[in-house]
Enzyme design. Structure first.
Site, PDB file in Angstrom:
ATOM      1  N   GLY A 209      37.391  40.735  49.702  1.00  0.00           N
ATOM      2  CA  GLY A 209      36.782  40.285  48.451  1.00  0.00           C
ATOM      3  C   GLY A 209      36.822  38.779  48.331  1.00  0.00           C
ATOM      4  N   ASN A 210      36.516  38.284  47.149  1.00  0.00           N
ATOM      5  CA  ASN A 210      36.577  36.841  46.907  1.00  0.00           C
ATOM      6  C   ASN A 210      37.089  36.610  45.495  1.00  0.00           C
ATOM      7  OD1 ASN A 210      34.219  36.597  45.011  1.00  0.00           O
ATOM      8  ND2 ASN A 210      33.223  37.539  46.766  1.00  0.00           N
ATOM      9  N   ARG A 211      37.278  35.348  45.140  1.00  0.00           N
ATOM     10  CA  ARG A 211      37.985  35.037  43.892  1.00  0.00           C
ATOM     11  C   ARG A 211      37.069  34.874  42.684  1.00  0.00           C
ATOM     12  NH1 ARG A 211      40.751  30.052  44.794  1.00  0.00           N
ATOM     13  NH2 ARG A 211      41.414  30.341  42.651  1.00  0.00           N
ATOM     14  N   SER A 212      35.814  35.241  42.826  1.00  0.00           N
ATOM     15  CA  SER A 212      34.925  35.081  41.670  1.00  0.00           C
ATOM     16  C   SER A 212      35.357  36.012  40.528  1.00  0.00           C
ATOM     17  CB  SER A 212      33.487  35.403  42.077  1.00  0.00           C
ATOM     18  OG  SER A 212      32.677  35.370  40.937  1.00  0.00           O
ATOM     19  N   ALA A 276      29.128  36.113  43.588  1.00  0.00           N
ATOM     20  CA  ALA A 276      29.581  35.702  44.927  1.00  0.00           C
ATOM     21  C   ALA A 276      29.480  36.940  45.809  1.00  0.00           C
ATOM     22  CB  ALA A 276      31.009  35.192  44.858  1.00  0.00           C
TER      23      ALA A 276
END
Ligand code: C5P
Length: 404
Positions: A209-212, A276
């Site tokens: 995943g990502n931090r958005s 994102a």
């Protein structure tokens, strides 16, 4: 610095009272003179010294204090705006009935200023026919009701009833001070907005995943709705509540987001890709949890490219439709950041690109954002720095201008 305005912030007895401190602070920073009127129950959730320090004024609760100066009407008469946050089901019922058994009730009855309330309660209370009726009564009287949002409540449950975020309440309150703004300049427009970050599963329990957090996308959805647009929000793993009253489609992965946004884009005037999206996903998703005992000391994952959804939307767009992309880059040098943005614009073929710098502490999950907006020729057409709500407003100004 002083706006010369007097804002009364009414705080009632809900757990969200602690967030009201941020609302008080926001008005103080705007240069307003802020007077807090708290119910005794509110002071069980947030301390008087905190509210007095932040508002820089005494906090009033008692109907029988300051009688000589007729305080029960004086505060209301002096107000340019009254914001009640959180507004409990009990307070909403009292306001609907016009009761004046406490200082806040008196203040509101004695005032002709715009009244903005931010309800906060459990879902069952919000959906109760008594509350539904009371809220409708207040709306009919011109009271501006902000939220509530849908999301995690105080206990382990979630649903409608979470108090809207302080920056959204402040924005709605400021708009109420200047009727007519925000302009309804997106009325009749259909806007699709993606928000959040995709998660690409590795096995039933893990993902890439990502931090958005989804904040910027959600603020765009709220601001566009306030300006009259009909909005479809495509939400990927948001870390903030899904706003109540906005058509929302929940997605998890990039492929799910692609299918939802492509579907919603048909007939839309603008598609804003704030999400994102993962560039790669695991080539295979294991049916069972990956076990370190089976894998040994290293584990190699094979990833495959996800489609570039933005480029696909830009290539397929219908006449007059605007496609807006985002570029979040870690490049610190402003000129090199701009070059990266221009290269991305050319690659993606979108009409506008919102360029911002991200890092360990900037961009993601933060309350503020700082962006430059480039048109398809790479020219900076707008810049914005401030809360994500105010940045959303600036982005939408560009969309309005682009739609012509
Ligand atoms: O290429 P990059 O990920 O930096 O581009 C960011 C923009 O492209 C964002 O608007 C994002 O929503 C979109 N994007 C996409 N599909 C991908 C990756 C990013 O639509 N696979």
């Amino acid at each position: 610095m002083s706006q010369g305005r007097t804002i009364v912030v009414g705080i009632t007895g809900g757990i969200a009272a602690y967030k009201a401190v941020n609302i008080v602070r926001a008005f103080v920073l705007l240069g307003d003179s802020v007077h807090v009127v708290a119910t005794p129950a509110a002071l069980r959730f947030v301390g008087r010294p905190t509210l007095e320090a932040i508002s820089r004024n005494p906090v009033h609760t008692d109907l029988y204090e300051g009688v000589a100066e007729v305080r029960h009407v004086a505060i209301g008469q002096s107000a340019d705006l009254i914001v009640v946050a959180p507004a409990t089901a009990n307070t909403i019922a009292k306001l609907a009935a016009g009761l004046a058994d406490d200082l806040l009730g008196n203040t509101i009855l004695a005032s002709t200023a715009p009244l903005v309330i931010a309800p906060a309660m459990h879902t069952e209370m919000w959906n109760n026919p008594a509350t539904v009726h009371n809220v409708q009564t207040l709306r009919n009287r011109g009271v501006i009701v902000v939220g509530p949002g849908v999301g995690r409540l105080t206990g382990s449950d979630s649903g409608a009833g979470r108090m809207e975020e302080p920056d959204v309440i402040v924005a709605a309150a400021l708009a109420a001070l200047h009727p007519g703004t925000p302009a309804r300049d997106l009325s009749g427009r259909r806007i699709v907005i993606t928000a959040g970050g995709t998660r690409e599963p590795l096995d039933p329990v893990r993902f890439l995943g990502n931090r958005s957090s989804g904040k910027q996308g959600v603020r765009l959805a709220e601001a566009a709705t306030a300006r009259g647009a009909s909005v479809v929000l495509i939400a990927a793993n948001l870390e903030i509540p899904v706003p109540a009253g906005i058509e929302t489609r929940l997605v998890g992965t990039a492929l799910e987001l692609q299918s939802a946004v492509t579907d919603a884009a048909a007939g839309a005037d603008a598609v804003i890709m704030a999400a994102a999206v993962a560039d790669y996903r695991p080539a295979t998703v294991r049916g069972d949890k990956i076990k370190k005992d089976d894998e040994g000391d290293t584990l190699t994952l094979e990833l495959v490219r996800n489609p570039d959804i933005l480029a696909g939307l830009a290539a397929a767009k219908t006449t007059g439709q605007l496609v807006i992309g985002f570029a979040a880059e870690t490049e610190a040098d402003p000129d090199r950041l701009l070059s990266l943005g221009r290269e991305k614009l050319a690659r993606k073929g979108c009409d506008y690109l919102v360029l911002n710098r991200v890092g360990w502490t900037e961009g993601f999950a933060a309350e503020r954002n700082e962006v430059r907006i480039l048109d398809s020729a790479g020219v900076i057409v707008a810049e914005a720095a401030g809360t994500k709500m105010s940045v959303a407003g600036r982005i939408l100004d560009v969309v309005v201008a682009g739609l012509g």
